[in-house]
Design a protein around this motif. Structure first.
Motif, PDB file in Angstrom:
ATOM      1  N   GLN A  67       0.980  -1.336  -0.040  1.00 18.85           N
ATOM      2  CA  GLN A  67       0.066  -0.043   0.166  1.00 18.85           C
ATOM      3  C   GLN A  67       0.790   1.452   0.005  1.00 18.85           C
ATOM      4  OE1 GLN A  67      -3.461   0.128   2.759  1.00 18.85           O
ATOM      5  NE2 GLN A  67      -3.879  -1.994   2.441  1.00 18.85           N
ATOM      6  N   ILE A  68       1.972   1.246   0.921  1.00 14.39           N
ATOM      7  CA  ILE A  68       3.025   2.441   0.755  1.00 14.39           C
ATOM      8  C   ILE A  68       3.493   2.846  -0.668  1.00 14.39           C
ATOM      9  CG2 ILE A  68       5.015   3.258   1.623  1.00 14.39           C
ATOM     10  CD1 ILE A  68       4.548   1.769   3.971  1.00 14.39           C
ATOM     11  N   ALA A  69       3.745   1.489  -1.457  1.00 18.01           N
ATOM     12  CA  ALA A  69       4.240   1.706  -2.643  1.00 18.01           C
ATOM     13  C   ALA A  69       3.213   2.077  -3.741  1.00 18.01           C
ATOM     14  CB  ALA A  69       5.038   0.479  -3.226  1.00 18.01           C
ATOM     15  N   LEU A  70       2.026   1.834  -3.479  1.00 21.52           N
ATOM     16  CA  LEU A  70       0.859   2.359  -4.548  1.00 21.52           C
ATOM     17  C   LEU A  70       0.893   3.730  -4.244  1.00 21.52           C
ATOM     18  CD1 LEU A  70      -2.644   0.823  -4.703  1.00 21.52           C
ATOM     19  CD2 LEU A  70      -2.198   3.021  -4.596  1.00 21.52           C
ATOM     20  N   PHE A  71       0.956   4.377  -3.119  1.00 19.58           N
ATOM     21  CA  PHE A  71       0.696   5.644  -3.178  1.00 19.58           C
ATOM     22  C   PHE A  71       1.928   6.478  -3.227  1.00 19.58           C
ATOM     23  CE2 PHE A  71      -3.140   4.418  -0.702  1.00 19.58           C
ATOM     24  CZ  PHE A  71      -4.081   5.280  -1.319  1.00 19.58           C
ATOM     25  N   GLU A  72       3.028   5.836  -2.895  1.00 17.01           N
ATOM     26  CA  GLU A  72       4.351   6.763  -3.034  1.00 17.01           C
ATOM     27  C   GLU A  72       5.160   5.632  -3.717  1.00 17.01           C
ATOM     28  OE1 GLU A  72       5.152   9.560  -2.413  1.00 17.01           O
ATOM     29  OE2 GLU A  72       3.800  10.342  -0.864  1.00 17.01           O
ATOM     30  N   PRO A  73       5.151   5.479  -5.105  1.00 16.64           N
ATOM     31  CA  PRO A  73       5.748   4.586  -5.921  1.00 16.64           C
ATOM     32  C   PRO A  73       7.318   4.812  -5.890  1.00 16.64           C
ATOM     33  CG  PRO A  73       4.542   5.619  -7.349  1.00 16.64           C
ATOM     34  CD  PRO A  73       4.126   6.090  -5.914  1.00 16.64           C
ATOM     35  N   LYS A  74       7.659   6.274  -5.774  1.00 18.14           N
ATOM     36  CA  LYS A  74       9.157   6.550  -5.906  1.00 18.14           C
ATOM     37  C   LYS A  74       9.837   6.434  -4.559  1.00 18.14           C
ATOM     38  CE  LYS A  74       8.643   8.903 -10.111  1.00 18.14           C
ATOM     39  NZ  LYS A  74       8.966  10.446 -10.695  1.00 18.14           N
ATOM     40  N   SER A  75       9.118   7.359  -3.458  1.00 14.23           N
ATOM     41  CA  SER A  75      10.009   7.413  -2.584  1.00 14.23           C
ATOM     42  C   SER A  75       9.708   6.293  -1.301  1.00 14.23           C
ATOM     43  CB  SER A  75       9.573   8.554  -1.754  1.00 14.23           C
ATOM     44  OG  SER A  75       8.062   8.609  -1.120  1.00 14.23           O
ATOM     45  N   LYS A  76       8.456   5.447  -1.544  1.00 16.39           N
ATOM     46  CA  LYS A  76       8.059   4.403  -0.616  1.00 16.39           C
ATOM     47  C   LYS A  76       7.892   5.143   0.708  1.00 16.39           C
ATOM     48  CE  LYS A  76       8.704   1.294  -3.499  1.00 16.39           C
ATOM     49  NZ  LYS A  76       9.277   1.846  -4.667  1.00 16.39           N
ATOM     50  N   LYS A  77       7.557   6.253   1.041  1.00 15.15           N
ATOM     51  CA  LYS A  77       7.285   7.154   2.027  1.00 15.15           C
ATOM     52  C   LYS A  77       5.914   6.712   2.737  1.00 15.15           C
ATOM     53  CE  LYS A  77       7.802  11.615   4.589  1.00 15.15           C
ATOM     54  NZ  LYS A  77       8.510  10.905   5.702  1.00 15.15           N
ATOM     55  N   ALA A  78       5.825   6.329   4.023  1.00 18.78           N
ATOM     56  CA  ALA A  78       4.682   5.811   4.596  1.00 18.78           C
ATOM     57  C   ALA A  78       4.121   7.176   5.040  1.00 18.78           C
ATOM     58  CB  ALA A  78       4.875   4.958   5.789  1.00 18.78           C
ATOM     59  N   PRO A  79       2.800   7.433   5.413  1.00 15.87           N
ATOM     60  CA  PRO A  79       2.240   8.647   5.829  1.00 15.87           C
ATOM     61  C   PRO A  79       2.458   8.964   7.217  1.00 15.87           C
ATOM     62  CG  PRO A  79       0.448   7.337   5.373  1.00 15.87           C
ATOM     63  CD  PRO A  79       2.002   6.676   5.040  1.00 15.87           C
ATOM     64  N   ASP A  92      -3.929   5.535 -10.553  1.00  7.70           N
ATOM     65  CA  ASP A  92      -3.394   6.810 -10.655  1.00  7.70           C
ATOM     66  C   ASP A  92      -4.218   7.886 -10.164  1.00  7.70           C
ATOM     67  OD1 ASP A  92      -0.839   6.706 -12.682  1.00  7.70           O
ATOM     68  OD2 ASP A  92      -2.341   5.027 -13.786  1.00  7.70           O
ATOM     69  N   VAL A  93      -5.480   7.466 -10.243  1.00  3.67           N
ATOM     70  CA  VAL A  93      -6.421   8.295  -9.494  1.00  3.67           C
ATOM     71  C   VAL A  93      -6.189   8.445  -8.126  1.00  3.67           C
ATOM     72  CG1 VAL A  93      -8.996   8.708  -9.033  1.00  3.67           C
ATOM     73  CG2 VAL A  93      -8.274   7.791 -11.038  1.00  3.67           C
ATOM     74  N   MET A  94      -6.072   7.306  -7.412  1.00  2.00           N
ATOM     75  CA  MET A  94      -5.800   7.547  -5.948  1.00  2.00           C
ATOM     76  C   MET A  94      -4.390   8.132  -5.620  1.00  2.00           C
ATOM     77  SD  MET A  94      -8.351   5.921  -5.065  1.00  2.00           S
ATOM     78  CE  MET A  94      -8.081   6.273  -3.180  1.00  2.00           C
ATOM     79  N   ARG A  95      -3.339   8.206  -6.674  1.00  2.00           N
ATOM     80  CA  ARG A  95      -2.249   8.903  -6.355  1.00  2.00           C
ATOM     81  C   ARG A  95      -2.428  10.349  -6.588  1.00  2.00           C
ATOM     82  NH1 ARG A  95       0.424   3.823  -7.864  1.00  2.00           N
ATOM     83  NH2 ARG A  95       0.303   4.285 -10.394  1.00  2.00           N
ATOM     84  N   LEU A  96      -3.180  10.790  -7.483  1.00  2.00           N
ATOM     85  CA  LEU A  96      -3.522  12.289  -7.673  1.00  2.00           C
ATOM     86  C   LEU A  96      -4.171  12.827  -6.421  1.00  2.00           C
ATOM     87  CD1 LEU A  96      -3.660  14.777  -9.241  1.00  2.00           C
ATOM     88  CD2 LEU A  96      -5.646  14.084 -10.159  1.00  2.00           C
ATOM     89  N   LEU A  97      -5.269  12.103  -5.927  1.00  2.00           N
ATOM     90  CA  LEU A  97      -6.174  12.586  -4.721  1.00  2.00           C
ATOM     91  C   LEU A  97      -5.026  12.375  -3.629  1.00  2.00           C
ATOM     92  CD1 LEU A  97      -9.144  10.242  -5.000  1.00  2.00           C
ATOM     93  CD2 LEU A  97      -9.110  12.631  -5.304  1.00  2.00           C
ATOM     94  N   TRP A  98      -4.114  11.820  -3.516  1.00  2.00           N
ATOM     95  CA  TRP A  98      -3.122  11.955  -2.516  1.00  2.00           C
ATOM     96  C   TRP A  98      -2.236  13.080  -2.748  1.00  2.00           C
ATOM     97  CZ3 TRP A  98      -1.953  10.833   2.361  1.00  2.00           C
ATOM     98  CH2 TRP A  98      -0.479  10.807   2.602  1.00  2.00           C
ATOM     99  N   GLN A  99      -1.829  13.247  -3.753  1.00  2.00           N
ATOM    100  CA  GLN A  99      -0.697  14.231  -3.784  1.00  2.00           C
ATOM    101  C   GLN A  99      -1.649  15.682  -3.690  1.00  2.00           C
ATOM    102  OE1 GLN A  99       0.551  13.457  -7.796  1.00  2.00           O
ATOM    103  NE2 GLN A  99       1.659  11.480  -7.340  1.00  2.00           N
ATOM    104  N   ARG A 100      -2.711  15.687  -4.239  1.00  2.00           N
ATOM    105  CA  ARG A 100      -3.683  16.855  -4.234  1.00  2.00           C
ATOM    106  C   ARG A 100      -4.372  17.350  -2.901  1.00  2.00           C
ATOM    107  NH1 ARG A 100      -5.909  18.990  -8.850  1.00  2.00           N
ATOM    108  NH2 ARG A 100      -4.002  18.037  -9.946  1.00  2.00           N
TER     109      ARG A 100
END
Length: 596
Positions: free
Chosen positions: A219-231, A415-423
């Motif tokens: 799940q961490i990799a899904l939202f942060e595929p590059k940094s693998k940073k947990a929230p 990609d939708v979930m990542r945009l929502l996360w970033q925004r």
């Protein structure tokens, strides 16, 4: 603004009473008001937690009594005082669920919404809570499990002082007290605790740690595929193991869970039982909420108003999409097979299709009416409503498959979930919180994927037609077909409560039972002169053929009724999904979907 100081102590575990104090150093000169929430975020029902406050009194800093009056069902006002004001009150805690508070001589648990009064006007003040140990030798081995940060001098898992930046953070960290099993693993460098309260024989904490690590890292990799940073800097899975129970509630850095102790893994047994798979899915669901609804939120939840219902038509996105990803993550992380996943998905589809409410209520309407319909279901619920959890998960599936098909797998729901996360989510607790507006969702999907989704929004979110899952699954080489009850027995078209009495819990639209005039609450006593109970009904029905006419005797209240029922055919238990197309294009599309 000076800190708000709380103390909480399991004062009388046998009587299920917590004693709580709240001290305001600089109370409102006009008279300080206090409020206890009427609901807890994540569970959309007014629960009236204030009903559990047994006694309440107020004193000034000299210890003299201060007059305090209750002004409505969950609000109190103290008379004006000079200097600090302290309220001391008792909370009755006998709700063994994830939503409220529970205390006895074996364990304690509380959510802040059930025990911590909020001094109005001081919501943004720092909070310090002193969690005290109950008196007596029986409690010498009790510990504290919470994701709240410790104040200096308090040891991890120890009694003492914990802190929160404000009231919202304070009530978003549940606390478990007592003796519990404990294990820690790291997911992409972040420590995650597993806390299991309740007796579990042969508990395999090593396996549980390894399996949850895979879920969390996926799940961490899904939202942060590059940094693998947990929230979060630390996370806590806290589970109460009981004889029979199931549920979970998300929080910003932890989750409270309840499960059947038999569902937890046993040392030396490697088989993945259905119960353990269900528990892992529950953990996956609540962990996904760390992003989706705890940080990516509807605008109306930023911030919450815990004194009244907060209405949103987006729970299909925040709960339904989470329900889609919870099991999908299990297959992506390698914990279950493709066939296992298809079996679980087929069961969800069957559950949605059984209720005619899906043809009457949209998932957007279901979301908005959660407060009065989904969380207050009655005997007619299967005929009137649809679940934004289960139907919402199928809506997510439809969006994911549609986006992948239109973009040749270059884009997906990820990609939708990542945009929502970033925004909206990544900086939610770092600055001014901004939620997702009801009217911008469709544009956000288009921005994230470039796919044309207007028709799908109209039909899947705002319409009641069945989703064309067979058409959507075809490009991925997956066939779908209804699977009848394996025994082929006829049915009444009603749900029955188990037990000695054969009481109808719900009667489905256009069913054999409804056509014969039977209703929810009727107690069946005989079929063709043979006594019927909740436990032998299926066996009796199995003796008949679909379409057979059966004389039924039943009580409605205290009146005996006799009617003839023409039995329905076998029930569709679930849908069978089969990866039948082995051609390279279909296989590749399927692999991309299940392994993204």
């Amino acid at each position: 603004m000076k800190p708000i100081r709380y103390t909480i102590v399991p004062k009388q575990p046998a009587a299920h009473l917590f004693e709580v104090t709240v001290t305001v150093a600089d109370p409102d000169p006009a008279g300080q008001r206090f409020m206890l929430p009427v609901w807890i975020p994540g569970s959309y029902m007014v629960r009236e937690f204030a009903r559990n406050i047994v006694t309440l009194r107020a004193v000034n800093e000299a210890g003299r009594k201060v007059r305090v009056e209750k002004t409505d069902k969950h609000t109190w006002q103290a008379a004006p005082v000079k200097g600090a004001l302290t309220l001391r009150y008792e909370v009755y805690a006998w709700d063994l669920s994830v939503r409220a508070a529970h205390l006895d001589d074996t364990t304690g648990f509380f959510n802040g919404t059930s025990v911590f009064l909020s001094p109005l006007g001081h919501e943004e003040a720092q909070c310090v809570v002193d969690i005290q140990k109950p008196e007596g030798a029986a409690y010498r081995n009790w510990r504290v499990a919470t994701a709240l940060p410790e104040v200096r001098g308090t040891k991890r898992y120890g009694f003492g002082e914990y802190r929160a930046q404000n009231y919202d953070e304070l009530i978003d960290h549940p606390v478990t007290l007592g003796e519990f099993a404990l294990a820690t693993f790291k997911a992409h460098g972040v420590p995650h605790d597993i806390v299991i309260a309740g007796r579990v024989i042969g508990l395999d904490m090593a396996r549980l740690s390894a399996d949850l690590k895979r879920i969390c890292e996926a799940q961490i990799a899904l939202f942060e595929p590059k940094s693998k940073k947990a929230p979060v800097d630390r996370y806590v899975f806290m589970t109460q193991a009981v004889t029979d129970g199931y549920g979970g509630l998300e929080h910003r850095a932890s989750t409270a869970l309840i499960c059947n102790r038999g569902d937890l893994p046993v040392e030396g047994r490697e088989a993945l039982t259905e119960g353990y798979r269900t528990y892992l899915g529950l953990c996956s669901h609540e962990y996904f909420h760390t992003w989706n609804v705890k940080r990516i939120k509807p605008a109306v939840f930023a911030p919450y108003d815990l004194s009244v219902e907060n209405y949103t038509s987006l729970l299909w996105l925040f709960e339904g999409f989470t329900s889609y990803y919870d099991d999908l993550i299990l297959v992506r992380s390698g914990l279950i097979s493709q066939d296992d996943y298809f079996g679980m998905l087929g069961k969800v589809i069957g559950g949605v299709q059984r209720g005619s409410g899906r043809l009457k209520q949209t998932v957007a309407e279901s979301s908005f009416d959660a407060w009065v319909k989904y969380y207050r279901q009655d005997e007619n619920a299967p005929n009137a409503i649809v679940s934004y959890y289960t139907k919402g998960s199928l809506v997510a599936l439809a969006f994911d498959l549609t986006i992948r098909a239109q973009t040749n797998n270059r884009k997906s729901l990820d990609d939708v979930m990542r945009l929502l996360w970033q925004r909206f989510g990544r900086d939610f607790y770092r600055g001014k919180p901004v939620g997702v507006d009801e009217g911008e969702i469709e544009a956000l999907f288009a921005e994230a994927t470039g796919a044309k989704l207007a028709e799908l929004f109209a039909e899947a979110v705002h319409g009641t037609r069945d989703l064309p899952l067979d058409t959507l699954l075809a490009p991925f080489g997956v066939d779908i077909a209804p699977e009848l009850d394996k025994n082929g027995k006829p049915t009444l078209g009603a749900r029955v409560r188990g037990g000695a009495d054969c009481t109808l819990a719900a009667v489905h639209d256009d069913s054999a039972a409804q056509k014969a005039g039977l209703s929810a609450g009727d107690v069946l006593i005989a079929l063709d002169g043979l006594r019927v109970t909740g436990s032998n009904l299926d066996g009796l029905l199995a003796r008949y053929q679909p379409g057979a006419k059966v004389e039924v005797h039943a009580f409605r209240r205290d009146e005996l009724r006799t009617t003839q029922v023409k039995l329905d055919g076998p029930e569709v238990a679930r849908y069978k999904l089969t990866a039948s197309d082995k051609r390279p294009a279909a296989r590749k599309a399927r692999e991309r979907w299940l392994a993204s």
